[in-house]
Design a protein around this motif. Structure first.
Motif, PDB file in Angstrom:
ATOM      1  N   PRO A  60       0.830  -1.208   0.000  1.00 42.77           N
ATOM      2  CA  PRO A  60       0.000   0.000   0.000  1.00 42.77           C
ATOM      3  C   PRO A  60       0.862   1.255   0.000  1.00 42.77           C
ATOM      4  N   GLU A  61       2.170   1.071   0.018  1.00 41.64           N
ATOM      5  CA  GLU A  61       3.166   2.144  -0.049  1.00 41.64           C
ATOM      6  C   GLU A  61       4.531   1.454  -0.071  1.00 41.64           C
ATOM      7  N   PRO A  62       5.560   2.109  -0.599  1.00 47.38           N
ATOM      8  CA  PRO A  62       6.826   1.380  -0.776  1.00 47.38           C
ATOM      9  C   PRO A  62       7.867   1.567   0.333  1.00 47.38           C
ATOM     10  N   THR A  63       7.625   2.477   1.272  1.00 48.47           N
ATOM     11  CA  THR A  63       8.685   2.805   2.236  1.00 48.47           C
ATOM     12  C   THR A  63       9.088   1.606   3.099  1.00 48.47           C
ATOM     13  N   ALA A  64       8.083   0.884   3.617  1.00 50.99           N
ATOM     14  CA  ALA A  64       8.397  -0.254   4.495  1.00 50.99           C
ATOM     15  C   ALA A  64       9.225  -1.294   3.733  1.00 50.99           C
TER      16      ALA A  64
ATOM     17  N   ARG B 225      -8.187   9.327  -7.123  1.00 54.51           N
ATOM     18  CA  ARG B 225      -7.997   8.281  -6.111  1.00 54.51           C
ATOM     19  C   ARG B 225      -8.358   6.944  -6.744  1.00 54.51           C
ATOM     20  N   TYR B 226      -7.391   6.048  -6.754  1.00 54.16           N
ATOM     21  CA  TYR B 226      -7.585   4.780  -7.454  1.00 54.16           C
ATOM     22  C   TYR B 226      -7.174   3.619  -6.560  1.00 54.16           C
ATOM     23  N   LYS B 227      -7.631   2.443  -6.929  1.00 51.31           N
ATOM     24  CA  LYS B 227      -7.271   1.249  -6.159  1.00 51.31           C
ATOM     25  C   LYS B 227      -5.849   0.810  -6.514  1.00 51.31           C
TER      26      LYS B 227
ATOM     27  N   PHE C  91      -1.104  -0.221  -4.181  1.00 53.22           N
ATOM     28  CA  PHE C  91      -2.471  -0.741  -4.127  1.00 53.22           C
ATOM     29  C   PHE C  91      -3.157  -0.334  -2.824  1.00 53.22           C
ATOM     30  N   ARG C  92      -4.312   0.285  -2.950  1.00 57.99           N
ATOM     31  CA  ARG C  92      -5.107   0.603  -1.757  1.00 57.99           C
ATOM     32  C   ARG C  92      -6.573   0.402  -2.118  1.00 57.99           C
ATOM     33  N   ALA C  93      -7.251  -0.445  -1.345  1.00 57.07           N
ATOM     34  CA  ALA C  93      -8.664  -0.718  -1.644  1.00 57.07           C
ATOM     35  C   ALA C  93      -9.523   0.434  -1.127  1.00 57.07           C
ATOM     36  N   GLU C  94      -9.377   1.613  -1.762  1.00 54.81           N
ATOM     37  CA  GLU C  94     -10.145   2.789  -1.350  1.00 54.81           C
ATOM     38  C   GLU C  94     -11.320   2.924  -2.300  1.00 54.81           C
ATOM     39  N   ARG C  95     -12.318   3.722  -1.894  1.00 48.75           N
ATOM     40  CA  ARG C  95     -13.412   4.011  -2.846  1.00 48.75           C
ATOM     41  C   ARG C  95     -12.853   4.907  -3.921  1.00 48.75           C
TER      42      ARG C  95
ATOM     43  N   SER D  69      -6.003  17.106  -3.610  1.00 48.70           N
ATOM     44  CA  SER D  69      -4.992  18.030  -4.114  1.00 48.70           C
ATOM     45  C   SER D  69      -3.565  17.651  -3.732  1.00 48.70           C
ATOM     46  N   ALA D  70      -3.380  16.611  -2.902  1.00 51.78           N
ATOM     47  CA  ALA D  70      -2.008  16.275  -2.508  1.00 51.78           C
ATOM     48  C   ALA D  70      -1.291  15.586  -3.673  1.00 51.78           C
ATOM     49  N   LEU D  71      -0.276  16.266  -4.166  1.00 56.01           N
ATOM     50  CA  LEU D  71       0.527  15.689  -5.257  1.00 56.01           C
ATOM     51  C   LEU D  71       1.571  14.746  -4.689  1.00 56.01           C
TER      52      LEU D  71
ATOM     53  N   TYR E 155      11.152   8.258  -2.908  1.00 57.33           N
ATOM     54  CA  TYR E 155      12.563   8.516  -2.600  1.00 57.33           C
ATOM     55  C   TYR E 155      12.784   8.318  -1.107  1.00 57.33           C
ATOM     56  N   GLU E 156      13.863   7.677  -0.731  1.00 56.85           N
ATOM     57  CA  GLU E 156      14.168   7.473   0.687  1.00 56.85           C
ATOM     58  C   GLU E 156      15.657   7.729   0.944  1.00 56.85           C
ATOM     59  N   ALA E 157      15.944   8.468   2.019  1.00 56.71           N
ATOM     60  CA  ALA E 157      17.336   8.687   2.447  1.00 56.71           C
ATOM     61  C   ALA E 157      17.483   8.080   3.831  1.00 56.71           C
TER      62      ALA E 157
ATOM     63  N   VAL F  32      -0.981  15.975   9.470  1.00 56.64           N
ATOM     64  CA  VAL F  32      -1.002  14.811  10.350  1.00 56.64           C
ATOM     65  C   VAL F  32      -0.402  13.603   9.636  1.00 56.64           C
ATOM     66  N   ARG F  33      -0.703  13.440   8.351  1.00 54.94           N
ATOM     67  CA  ARG F  33      -0.258  12.302   7.546  1.00 54.94           C
ATOM     68  C   ARG F  33      -0.983  11.024   7.964  1.00 54.94           C
ATOM     69  N   GLY F  34      -1.228  10.185   6.994  1.00 58.90           N
ATOM     70  CA  GLY F  34      -2.065   9.012   7.244  1.00 58.90           C
ATOM     71  C   GLY F  34      -1.326   7.768   7.687  1.00 58.90           C
TER      72      GLY F  34
ATOM     73  N   ASP G  41       1.400   5.704  10.277  1.00 60.81           N
ATOM     74  CA  ASP G  41       1.794   5.830  11.685  1.00 60.81           C
ATOM     75  C   ASP G  41       3.292   6.005  11.900  1.00 60.81           C
ATOM     76  N   TYR G  42       4.112   5.703  10.888  1.00 60.54           N
ATOM     77  CA  TYR G  42       5.551   5.634  11.172  1.00 60.54           C
ATOM     78  C   TYR G  42       6.248   6.986  11.298  1.00 60.54           C
ATOM     79  N   TYR G  43       5.551   8.065  11.007  1.00 59.37           N
ATOM     80  CA  TYR G  43       6.249   9.352  10.972  1.00 59.37           C
ATOM     81  C   TYR G  43       6.654   9.854  12.354  1.00 59.37           C
ATOM     82  N   VAL G  44       7.818  10.480  12.413  1.00 52.11           N
ATOM     83  CA  VAL G  44       8.261  11.240  13.588  1.00 52.11           C
ATOM     84  C   VAL G  44       8.816  12.563  13.060  1.00 52.11           C
TER      85      VAL G  44
HETATM   86  P1  HAM Z   1       1.062   8.993   0.992  1.00 53.91           P
HETATM   87  O1  HAM Z   1       0.781  10.408   1.387  1.00 53.91           O
HETATM   88  O2  HAM Z   1       0.159   7.955   1.537  1.00 53.91           O
HETATM   89  O3  HAM Z   1       2.558   8.700   1.400  1.00 53.91           O
HETATM   90  O4  HAM Z   1       1.049   8.870  -0.590  1.00 53.91           O
HETATM   91  C1  HAM Z   1       1.850   9.724  -1.394  1.00 53.91           C
HETATM   92  C2  HAM Z   1       1.028  10.275  -2.546  1.00 53.91           C
HETATM   93  O5  HAM Z   1       0.433   9.209  -3.303  1.00 53.91           O
HETATM   94  C3  HAM Z   1      -0.179  11.133  -2.151  1.00 53.91           C
HETATM   95  O6  HAM Z   1       0.217  12.453  -1.842  1.00 53.91           O
HETATM   96  C4  HAM Z   1      -1.009  11.092  -3.424  1.00 53.91           C
HETATM   97  O7  HAM Z   1      -0.482  11.991  -4.384  1.00 53.91           O
HETATM   98  C5  HAM Z   1      -0.766   9.684  -3.913  1.00 53.91           C
HETATM   99  N1  HAM Z   1      -1.885   8.795  -3.544  1.00 53.91           N
HETATM  100  C6  HAM Z   1      -2.164   8.260  -2.338  1.00 53.91           C
HETATM  101  N2  HAM Z   1      -3.264   7.464  -2.395  1.00 53.91           N
HETATM  102  C7  HAM Z   1      -3.685   7.502  -3.681  1.00 53.91           C
HETATM  103  C8  HAM Z   1      -4.757   6.874  -4.407  1.00 53.91           C
HETATM  104  N3  HAM Z   1      -5.597   6.019  -3.822  1.00 53.91           N
HETATM  105  N4  HAM Z   1      -4.878   7.166  -5.733  1.00 53.91           N
HETATM  106  C9  HAM Z   1      -4.021   8.001  -6.356  1.00 53.91           C
HETATM  107  N5  HAM Z   1      -2.985   8.596  -5.730  1.00 53.91           N
HETATM  108  C10 HAM Z   1      -2.816   8.362  -4.414  1.00 53.91           C
HETATM  109  C11 HAM Z   1       3.210   7.510   1.216  1.00 53.91           C
HETATM  110  O8  HAM Z   1       2.784   6.603   0.550  1.00 53.91           O
HETATM  111  C12 HAM Z   1       4.545   7.458   1.889  1.00 53.91           C
HETATM  112  N6  HAM Z   1       5.152   6.137   1.608  1.00 53.91           N
HETATM  113  C13 HAM Z   1       5.461   8.571   1.418  1.00 53.91           C
HETATM  114  C14 HAM Z   1       6.791   8.517   2.073  1.00 53.91           C
HETATM  115  C15 HAM Z   1       7.928   8.021   1.571  1.00 53.91           C
HETATM  116  N7  HAM Z   1       7.060   8.900   3.305  1.00 53.91           N
HETATM  117  C16 HAM Z   1       8.337   8.677   3.583  1.00 53.91           C
HETATM  118  N8  HAM Z   1       8.875   8.125   2.523  1.00 53.91           N
END
Ligand code: HAM
Length: 431
Positions: free
Chosen positions: A89-93, A129-131, A120-124, A289-291, A138-140, A267-269, A271-274
C-alpha cells in the motif's frame, strides 16, 4: 456468449491513446523520466522491491492505526503454503526491509534510494484516487540530520518544477517524537471525549487508537467539532529536540529559497512518521490536491525487527501529478515520429521491407507498412504517422535494385540503392 471482460473499476490501463489524460503513457513516462533525472542527478540509486511482501512487513510499516489497516484498505493474499501476503500500500516499508536485509547499514551513510511503480489501496475510487495507482518514491536512510529532510523537500519540489508545474504549495509540519505525541494524544483524548457521541464513527475509533487522525478527518461534523474546541496544534507540544529539529528544517528551506508554509494541521495518514512531515498540494485540482507527501520515520526499521535506522523520504502520486499537468496546460514533449515509413507495395516486398528496416534500425526510426498497399495509401499512412520520408518497395524497385524515397515536406522523390540509403541515414540527422 461471455460478456466482454473488463478491468476492475479503480484500476486503469495506461497507454498513449487513453481517453483520460492521467492514464496516457507519454504523460506517465514524462513524469517518471523527469523524476529519475532529478533523483539520479542528486546521487540516489534506483531500487525495485517486490510488489507483494509478508503482510507483517506492510502492516507494521503503515501502522495498526493507519486508515490502510483500520479501514482494511490492504489487498491481502495467501500463497500456497498458507503464508499471508499483501500488495504494497506504499513502498517505504519494503525499502527499509530491503536496506536491513541486504546489510546496507555498513555502506557509507546516508543510503539514498528511489523507485517507481504500482501501489495498491482498496479505497473508494474517484478522480485522483484509485485502487491501483503509481508513485515515485525517494528514501534517504541512515542519518538523522535535518539537512536530509530539507534536501528531500528540495528534490521533490524540483521534480514538480522541472515538470513545469507552478501552483504548488509546500505544507510543512512536525508530528514530534513519540513522547511528544503521547502528551498530545492525552490532551486530545481529554478534549474530545466529552464530545465522542457527536464524532463520526471513524473518529470514535480514532479517539482511542490515534486521536491525531481526528484532526484530518474528512467528516464535516468532525471538522466543526475541531473548530469549536479550538484544538491546539501538535507543534505546541514539541519537546526541545523535535522543536529544534523542526526549526532547522525551516531554516534550511528558507536558505534554499524554497517557499513553504508551516501547517500545524499536517497529520499524515501513516503511523511511522516522527518529527518532519509535509505535503505538497496543488491549488487547481480540488479535494484530492495532494501531489505527494513525505516525512521522517526514525523508528520504522526497528518496527520491522531491524536496527535503529533513521530515514526520511517522500512519495509522489503520478496520476495526481498528471491531473495537475493537464490543469496547468503543460505541454508534454511529443513522442518522436518515424524518420522513414517503409511500405511494401506487393507481397514479395514484405520481407525485403522488413530486412531493410532491420538493417536501418536502431540508428533510424523506421516504421513498416505491413500489408501491401498502393503508393497513395502508403503516403497517407506516412503523413498520419508524421514520418519524414516514405519509402516504396514494389516490383519495379525490385527489378532496378532500388527503393523509391519521397521526402514528405518537399515532395522531392528519388530512387536510391541500399548503399545510398544507408549513407543518407548514417550521417547527421537527415532533414
Ligand atoms: P502517501 O501520502 O500515503 O505517502 O502517498 C503519497 C502520494 O500518493 C499522495 O500524496 C497522493 O499523491 C498519492 N496517492 C495516495 N493514495 C492515492 C490513491 N488512492 N490514488 C491516487 N494517488 C494516491 C506515502 O505513501 C509514503 N510512503 C510517502 C513517504 C515516503 N514517506 C516517507 N517516505
Amino acid at each position: 456468449m461471455t460478456a466482454m471482460l473488463k478491468a476492475v473499476p479503480g484500476t486503469n490501463d495506461i497507454f498513449a491513446q487513453a481517453k483520460e489524460y492521467p492514464f496516457r503513457e507519454p504523460v506517465f513516462r514524462y513524469i517518471i523520466q523527469t523524476a529519475e533525472e532529478v533523483l539520479r542527478g542528486a546521487g540516489a540509486q534506483m531500487i525495485h522491491t517486490p510488489i507483494f511482501e509478508y503482510l507483517e512487513v506492510l502492516q507494521k510499516g503503515v501502522g495498526l492505526t493507519s486508515d490502510i489497516v483500520v479501514k482494511k484498505e490492504m489487498y491481502i493474499l495467501e500463497d500456497r503454503g498458507g503464508r499471508v501476503l499483501g500488495l504494497r500500500p506504499e513502498p517505504t516499508a519494503s525499502i527499509v526491509r530491503a536496506y536491513n536485509q541486504h546489510g546496507m547499514k555498513v555502506w557509507p551513510q546516508p543510503v539514498r534510494l528511489f523507485t517507481w511503480g504500482p501501489i495498491f489501496r482498496a479505497e473508494r475510487h474517484q478522480k485522483g484516487r484509485y485502487k491501483q495507482f503509481h508513485q515515485v518514491d525517494y528514501e534517504a536512510l541512515g542519518l538523522s540530520d535535518p539537512l536530509l529532510d530539507a534536501e528531500a523537500i528540495a528534490l521533490m519540489v524540483r521534480i514538480y518544477k522541472t515538470l513545469g508545474l507552478k501552483n504548488l504549495e509546500v505544507k510543512l509540519g512536525s508530528v514530534g517524537d513519540p513522547e511528544d505525541r503521547t502528551r498530545y494524544n492525552l490532551y486530545l483524548r481529554e478534549l474530545f471525549r466529552p464530545h465522542a457521541e457527536r464524532l463520526s464513527e471513524d473518529s470514535r475509533v480514532r479517539l482511542e487508537a490515534n486521536p491525531m487522525r481526528i484532526l484530518d478527518s474528512k467528516s464535516e461534523q468532525d471538522q466543526q467539532i475541531v473548530a469549536e474546541l479550538q484544538v491546539k496544534p501538535m507543534l505546541e507540544f514539541l519537546g526541545d529536540a523535535s522543536r529544534s529539529f523542526h526549526e532547522r528544517v525551516c531554516q534550511y528551506l528558507t536558505q534554499l529559497g524554497i517557499a513553504f508554509t508551516v501547517d500545524p494541521s499536517i497529520v499524515r495518514g501513516l503511523d511511522y512518521y516522527v518529527r518532519t512531515a509535509w505535503e505538497v498540494h496543488h491549488a487547481q485540482i480540488g479535494a484530492k490536491s495532494a501531489l505527494g507527501g513525505g516525512g521522517r520515520y526514525d523508528g520504522l526499521s526497528e518496527m520491522l525487527g531491524g536496527p535503529q535506522v533513521p530515514g526520511v523520504g517522500f512519495g509522489i502520486g503520478i496520476e495526481r501529478v498528471a491531473i495537475a499537468l493537464e490543469q496547468e496546460g503543460v505541454a508534454i514533449p511529443p513522442d518522436p515520429s518515424p524518420t522513414l515509413y517503409l511500405a511494401p507495395l506487393d507481397e514479395a516486398a514484405k520481407i525485403e521491407a522488413l530486412a531493410l528496416a532491420e538493417q536501418l534500425r536502431p540508428k533510424v526510426y523506421v516504421e513498416l507498412g505491413y500489408t501491401p498497399k498502393s503508393p497513395r495509401k502508403a503516403l497517407e499512412e506516412a503523413l498520419k504517422k508524421g514520418a519524414r520520408y516514405v519509402g516504396f518497395l514494389g516490383e519495379g524497385e525490385r527489378a532496378r535494385g532500388v527503393i523509391t524515397l519521397k521526402h514528405l515536406e518537399s515532395g522531392e522523390q528519388t530512387e536510391l540503392e541500399p548503399l545510398q540509403l544507408h549513407s543518407l541515414f548514417e550521417g547527421p540527422d537527415p532533414k
